[in-house]
Write a protein that holds these residues in place. Structure first.
Motif, mmCIF file in Angstrom:
data_model
loop_
_atom_site.group_PDB
_atom_site.id
_atom_site.type_symbol
_atom_site.label_atom_id
_atom_site.label_comp_id
_atom_site.label_asym_id
_atom_site.label_seq_id
_atom_site.Cartn_x
_atom_site.Cartn_y
_atom_site.Cartn_z
ATOM 1 N N ILE A 114 0.838 -1.207 0.000
ATOM 2 C CA ILE A 114 0.000 0.000 0.000
ATOM 3 C C ILE A 114 0.870 1.253 0.000
ATOM 4 O O ILE A 114 0.646 2.184 -0.791
ATOM 5 C CB ILE A 114 -0.971 -0.003 1.206
ATOM 6 C CG1 ILE A 114 -2.035 -1.084 1.007
ATOM 7 C CG2 ILE A 114 -1.610 1.369 1.406
ATOM 8 C CD1 ILE A 114 -2.886 -1.351 2.240
ATOM 9 N N LEU A 115 1.856 1.294 0.880
ATOM 10 C CA LEU A 115 2.711 2.472 0.979
ATOM 11 C C LEU A 115 3.477 2.728 -0.325
ATOM 12 O O LEU A 115 3.527 3.860 -0.813
ATOM 13 C CB LEU A 115 3.690 2.305 2.149
ATOM 14 C CG LEU A 115 4.426 3.538 2.605
ATOM 15 C CD1 LEU A 115 3.435 4.625 3.026
ATOM 16 C CD2 LEU A 115 5.335 3.194 3.769
ATOM 17 N N GLU A 116 4.053 1.677 -0.896
ATOM 18 C CA GLU A 116 4.798 1.859 -2.143
ATOM 19 C C GLU A 116 3.878 2.327 -3.259
ATOM 20 O O GLU A 116 4.247 3.193 -4.047
ATOM 21 C CB GLU A 116 5.499 0.565 -2.555
ATOM 22 C CG GLU A 116 6.308 0.751 -3.822
ATOM 23 C CD GLU A 116 7.392 -0.277 -4.016
ATOM 24 O OE1 GLU A 116 7.424 -0.862 -5.109
ATOM 25 O OE2 GLU A 116 8.193 -0.490 -3.102
ATOM 26 N N ASN A 117 2.672 1.801 -3.328
ATOM 27 C CA ASN A 117 1.755 2.196 -4.387
ATOM 28 C C ASN A 117 1.202 3.600 -4.190
ATOM 29 O O ASN A 117 0.901 4.282 -5.169
ATOM 30 C CB ASN A 117 0.663 1.145 -4.560
ATOM 31 C CG ASN A 117 1.221 -0.065 -5.282
ATOM 32 O OD1 ASN A 117 1.421 -0.016 -6.490
ATOM 33 N ND2 ASN A 117 1.532 -1.118 -4.551
ATOM 34 N N ARG A 144 12.599 5.760 -3.944
ATOM 35 C CA ARG A 144 13.020 4.460 -4.500
ATOM 36 C C ARG A 144 14.126 3.843 -3.654
ATOM 37 O O ARG A 144 14.096 2.656 -3.359
ATOM 38 C CB ARG A 144 13.491 4.638 -5.947
ATOM 39 C CG ARG A 144 14.191 3.423 -6.518
ATOM 40 C CD ARG A 144 13.239 2.213 -6.574
ATOM 41 N NE ARG A 144 13.948 1.022 -6.945
ATOM 42 C CZ ARG A 144 14.046 -0.069 -6.179
ATOM 43 N NH1 ARG A 144 13.477 -0.101 -5.004
ATOM 44 N NH2 ARG A 144 14.690 -1.119 -6.597
ATOM 45 N N TYR A 145 15.105 4.664 -3.288
ATOM 46 C CA TYR A 145 16.199 4.148 -2.458
ATOM 47 C C TYR A 145 15.700 3.736 -1.074
ATOM 48 O O TYR A 145 16.114 2.717 -0.528
ATOM 49 C CB TYR A 145 17.324 5.181 -2.354
ATOM 50 C CG TYR A 145 18.043 5.373 -3.658
ATOM 51 C CD1 TYR A 145 18.817 4.358 -4.205
ATOM 52 C CD2 TYR A 145 17.928 6.563 -4.364
ATOM 53 C CE1 TYR A 145 19.469 4.516 -5.416
ATOM 54 C CE2 TYR A 145 18.578 6.738 -5.570
ATOM 55 C CZ TYR A 145 19.345 5.711 -6.089
ATOM 56 O OH TYR A 145 19.982 5.874 -7.293
ATOM 57 N N THR A 146 14.793 4.511 -0.531
ATOM 58 C CA THR A 146 14.214 4.169 0.769
ATOM 59 C C THR A 146 13.440 2.862 0.670
ATOM 60 O O THR A 146 13.570 1.988 1.527
ATOM 61 C CB THR A 146 13.293 5.308 1.268
ATOM 62 O OG1 THR A 146 14.045 6.514 1.319
ATOM 63 C CG2 THR A 146 12.718 4.991 2.630
ATOM 64 N N ALA A 147 12.629 2.714 -0.383
ATOM 65 C CA ALA A 147 11.856 1.475 -0.576
ATOM 66 C C ALA A 147 12.777 0.274 -0.722
ATOM 67 O O ALA A 147 12.492 -0.806 -0.192
ATOM 68 C CB ALA A 147 10.942 1.605 -1.796
ATOM 69 N N LEU A 148 13.885 0.469 -1.420
ATOM 70 C CA LEU A 148 14.852 -0.630 -1.575
ATOM 71 C C LEU A 148 15.413 -1.060 -0.224
ATOM 72 O O LEU A 148 15.477 -2.260 0.078
ATOM 73 C CB LEU A 148 15.984 -0.208 -2.512
ATOM 74 C CG LEU A 148 17.077 -1.244 -2.731
ATOM 75 C CD1 LEU A 148 16.520 -2.480 -3.428
ATOM 76 C CD2 LEU A 148 18.218 -0.641 -3.526
ATOM 77 N N TRP A 149 15.782 -0.118 0.608
ATOM 78 C CA TRP A 149 16.322 -0.462 1.930
ATOM 79 C C TRP A 149 15.260 -1.077 2.832
ATOM 80 O O TRP A 149 15.556 -1.982 3.619
ATOM 81 C CB TRP A 149 16.981 0.750 2.581
ATOM 82 C CG TRP A 149 18.347 0.952 2.020
ATOM 83 C CD1 TRP A 149 18.752 1.932 1.157
ATOM 84 C CD2 TRP A 149 19.475 0.101 2.221
ATOM 85 N NE1 TRP A 149 20.059 1.746 0.820
ATOM 86 C CE2 TRP A 149 20.542 0.632 1.461
ATOM 87 C CE3 TRP A 149 19.706 -1.049 2.966
ATOM 88 C CZ2 TRP A 149 21.802 0.054 1.434
ATOM 89 C CZ3 TRP A 149 20.967 -1.629 2.929
ATOM 90 C CH2 TRP A 149 21.989 -1.074 2.185
ATOM 91 N N VAL A 150 14.034 -0.609 2.720
ATOM 92 C CA VAL A 150 12.948 -1.224 3.500
ATOM 93 C C VAL A 150 12.773 -2.680 3.082
ATOM 94 O O VAL A 150 12.607 -3.566 3.925
ATOM 95 C CB VAL A 150 11.628 -0.426 3.341
ATOM 96 C CG1 VAL A 150 10.447 -1.187 3.911
ATOM 97 C CG2 VAL A 150 11.758 0.934 4.010
#
Length: 182
Positions: A114-117, A144-150
């Motif tokens: 949900i958060l990424e979308n 994008r970088y934050t999502a990758l680390w998450v």
């Protein structure tokens, strides 16, 4: 030329994925672990869709079709976050987790999706996830970088959890935990 090579690598990944998982994806068998097999099937289909958008990316970049590339990249990230949801649902079912941890893993996957979308929707109006610059080059944004680390932390957490569970379990259950741990 480099963009097309990227697509060829993606097509090879698709071929390997289909060779290994064709029966699971398109001819599922009835089994005693049918719910887990169904979750695994959805995981494999999500990964397959992720691979398709990845392979298409190189072709669209080679043709310099930026609007189509923007849509493809957005679908790529949706498929990636969907694969995470499917992965956590599969873990819960495969490891037969029935307590609060099942709820936690399911909410963790769905929450990330949900958060990424939400950020992908915002990205249409305010480029924060990715964009294409004036030279039509792909630029990854801070989200994008934050999502990758998450994602890295989420997978490390699930691996740590299953590793700890493997030490406490025995027999088939232990093998299942070790498989997910690895």
């Amino acid at each position: 030329m480099q963009d097309y090579i990227y697509s060829v690598i993606g097509l090879i990944a698709i071929a390997i994925h289909l060779i290994i998982n064709f029966r699971v994806m398109f001819k599922p068998e009835k089994s005693s672990t049918q719910k887990a097999a169904g979750k695994y099937r959805f995981l494999m289909i999500a990964i397959f869709s992720y691979y398709i958008t990845d392979a298409l990316w190189g072709i669209l970049a080679g043709l310099n079709w930026i609007p189509a590339l923007f849509v493809d990249t957005t679908i790529y990230y949706v498929a990636m976050s969907l694969a995470i949801v499917c992965f956590y649902k599969y873990i819960v079912e495969y490891l037969e987790i029935k307590d609060w941890r099942a709820v936690f893993f399911n909410y963790l996957g769905v929450g990330f999706f949900i958060l990424e979308n939400i950020f992908l929707i915002v990205n249409f109006f305010y480029p924060c996830f990715f964009w294409f610059d004036d030279n039509d080059a792909y630029i990854a944004g801070p989200v994008r970088y934050t999502a990758l680390w998450v994602q890295v932390v989420m997978f490390a957490f699930s691996s740590l959890f299953t590793g700890m569970e493997a030490f406490k379990s025995k027999g088939v259950e232990r093998k299942r935990h070790i498989a997910i741990f690895l």
